[in-house]
Scaffold this active site. Structure first.
Site, PDB file in Angstrom:
ATOM      1  N   LYS A  59       0.810  -1.221   0.000  1.00 43.30           N
ATOM      2  CA  LYS A  59       0.000   0.000   0.000  1.00 43.30           C
ATOM      3  C   LYS A  59       0.840   1.266   0.000  1.00 43.30           C
ATOM      4  O   LYS A  59       0.387   2.328  -0.428  1.00 43.30           O
ATOM      5  CB  LYS A  59      -0.926  -0.012   1.238  1.00 43.30           C
ATOM      6  CG  LYS A  59      -2.320   0.483   0.942  1.00 43.30           C
ATOM      7  CD  LYS A  59      -3.296   0.195   2.059  1.00 43.30           C
ATOM      8  CE  LYS A  59      -2.907   0.874   3.357  1.00 43.30           C
ATOM      9  NZ  LYS A  59      -3.820   0.456   4.457  1.00 43.30           N
ATOM     10  N   LEU A  61       3.308   1.759  -1.857  1.00 46.17           N
ATOM     11  CA  LEU A  61       3.870   1.959  -3.194  1.00 46.17           C
ATOM     12  C   LEU A  61       2.911   2.754  -4.076  1.00 46.17           C
ATOM     13  O   LEU A  61       1.700   2.736  -3.852  1.00 46.17           O
ATOM     14  CB  LEU A  61       4.152   0.594  -3.838  1.00 46.17           C
ATOM     15  CG  LEU A  61       5.129  -0.302  -3.067  1.00 46.17           C
ATOM     16  CD1 LEU A  61       5.049  -1.737  -3.577  1.00 46.17           C
ATOM     17  CD2 LEU A  61       6.548   0.236  -3.180  1.00 46.17           C
ATOM     18  N   LYS A  71      -6.365  -7.416  -2.048  1.00 48.07           N
ATOM     19  CA  LYS A  71      -6.256  -8.533  -2.997  1.00 48.07           C
ATOM     20  C   LYS A  71      -4.874  -9.170  -2.903  1.00 48.07           C
ATOM     21  O   LYS A  71      -4.731 -10.399  -2.989  1.00 48.07           O
ATOM     22  CB  LYS A  71      -6.534  -8.037  -4.416  1.00 48.07           C
ATOM     23  CG  LYS A  71      -7.989  -7.655  -4.632  1.00 48.07           C
ATOM     24  CD  LYS A  71      -8.289  -7.420  -6.097  1.00 48.07           C
ATOM     25  CE  LYS A  71      -9.784  -7.232  -6.319  1.00 48.07           C
ATOM     26  NZ  LYS A  71     -10.323  -6.035  -5.639  1.00 48.07           N
ATOM     27  N   SER A 179       8.566   0.013 -25.976  1.00 48.19           N
ATOM     28  CA  SER A 179       9.236  -0.527 -24.800  1.00 48.19           C
ATOM     29  C   SER A 179      10.722  -0.793 -25.058  1.00 48.19           C
ATOM     30  O   SER A 179      11.535  -0.753 -24.128  1.00 48.19           O
ATOM     31  CB  SER A 179       8.548  -1.811 -24.357  1.00 48.19           C
ATOM     32  OG  SER A 179       8.382  -2.666 -25.467  1.00 48.19           O
ATOM     33  N   ASP A 191       7.972  -0.863 -32.665  1.00 46.60           N
ATOM     34  CA  ASP A 191       7.376   0.423 -33.056  1.00 46.60           C
ATOM     35  C   ASP A 191       8.443   1.306 -33.686  1.00 46.60           C
ATOM     36  O   ASP A 191       9.325   1.791 -32.991  1.00 46.60           O
ATOM     37  CB  ASP A 191       6.806   1.128 -31.816  1.00 46.60           C
ATOM     38  CG  ASP A 191       5.794   0.271 -31.082  1.00 46.60           C
ATOM     39  OD1 ASP A 191       4.732   0.004 -31.656  1.00 46.60           O
ATOM     40  OD2 ASP A 191       6.075  -0.144 -29.936  1.00 46.60           O
TER      41      ASP A 191
END
Ligand code: DCP
Ligand code: MG
Ligand code: MN
Length: 334
Positions: A59, A61, A71, A179, A191
């Site tokens: 939490k 982060l 979860k 990426s 790309d």
């Protein structure tokens, strides 16, 4: 299955369930907000070098709130996620998610197919008349397109591409974005951005013809790098490539865009991403009364109308004008 794309990531199982939830939100619930939230959380966990010990720890982060932390706890304690188990109990959900993995099939088309009883890749093969050219190729290359592309292979393709294009005309500029440019070890596709100093938004039409994406594509077909065309317009090619010297290599998705020289660095910035990084930069631009897209950076007037494009000669110019510290592509992963 394409997922976190980093096998030695100590949190890859957590990333995987978050990305599965993201897929479900995009393809079935059509909740883009939740889709982005799960993706951002997965991206955060993907960058950690240590195993997350609890939801409480997670939490702290960026991009991980109370709900996702819960979860994570459930998954750490039980090894599964009830929400995901329930989603998977509905075979139509599973089928929609599967079909939406075919390149060219979006959530709407996937649902349409499932509604008429087409639920597996085998079903799809029997009903190719219902598919576009793009979707047929997506089906043909389904397994290959799911495989991530190792960085070294893109580097090889880059060399062939650049050599071939520069041979057509030495002044072409070629950048592989996405990426790969962000330094990722593996990419989903390739790309490519191309421009030429004589090809600007002000260039007269007759002169523009000297610069041609079609010629570039034909040349790469001759070199046996490009194997299929999904679509080819005057500024955008979508297709398939493969390293020709090694026929055991998978077929890869390749996009090439031809952009005006004066739009090039805004395009390089945009197509380098990540998409979440772009969202942040665009939001920051608006706060600074600018509007940024893949073509230009423009100051907004008091009425909120975009003015003349700023002169951009490198990516740094954009950061400078927006008063942002320059970020190296490898630091733009979220
Ligand atoms: N992009 C964006 N918003 C989108 C889609 C794309 O800003 N909705 C930009 C940022 C992306 C770039 O285009 O980085 C390329 O899109 P890809 O889908 O190819 O994404 P990546 O190259 O980042 O990742 P992958 O390795 O999955 O190809
Ligand atoms: Mg990409
Ligand atoms: Mn792409």
């Amino acid at each position: 299955r394409k997922a976190s794309g980093n096998a030695n990531n100590p949190n890859h199982d957590l990333c995987d369930f978050l990305l599965e939830l993201a897929d479900y939100e995009r393809n079935v619930s059509k909740n883009v907000y939740k889709y982005n939230a799960y993706r951002k959380a997965a991206e955060t966990l993907n960058t950690l070098t240590e195993r997350v010990k609890s939801g409480e720890e997670a939490k702290k982060l960026p991009g991980i709130g109370v709900k996702i932390a819960k979860k994570i706890d459930e998954f750490l304690q039980t090894g599964k996620l009830q929400k995901l188990e329930n989603i998977k109990k509905d075979e139509n959900n599973v089928a929609i998610s599967l079909l939406a993995r075919v390149s060219g099939i979006g959530p709407a088309k996937a649902k349409e197919l499932v509604d008429v009883g087409i639920k597996t890749l085998e079903d799809l093969k029997k009903h190719q008349d219902k598919l576009t050219h793009h979707q047929k190729l997506g089906l043909k290359y389904f397994d290959d397109f799911e495989k991530k592309i190792p960085r070294a292979e893109i580097a090889q393709i880059e060399k062939i591409l650049k050599t071939a294009i520069k041979k057509l005309n030495n002044s072409y500029l070629v950048t592989i974005c996405g990426s790969y440019r962000r330094g990722k070890e593996e990419s989903g596709d390739i790309d490519v951005l191309v421009t030429h100093p004589n090809y600007t938004s002000k260039t007269k039409n007759e002169k523009k013809k000297a610069v041609s994406l079609k010629t570039i594509v034909e040349c790469l077909e001759e070199k046996q790098l490009i194997t299929d065309t999904i679509s080819l317009g005057s500024t955008k090619f979508m297709g398939v490539c493969r390293l020709s010297e090694d026929k055991s290599k998978p077929y890869r998705r390749l996009d090439i865009r031809l952009t005006f020289y004066d739009h090039y660095y805004c395009a390089v910035l945009y197509f380098t991403g990540s998409d979440l990084f772009n969202k942040n930069v665009r939001a920051h631009a608006l706060e600074k009364k600018y509007t940024l897209n893949e073509y230009a950076l423009k100051r907004l007037t008091v009425e909120g109308c975009p003015g003349e494009p700023e002169k951009i000669t490198c990516e740094e110019d954009v950061f400078k004008i927006l008063d942002l510290p320059y970020k190296d592509p490898k630091d733009r992963n979220m």
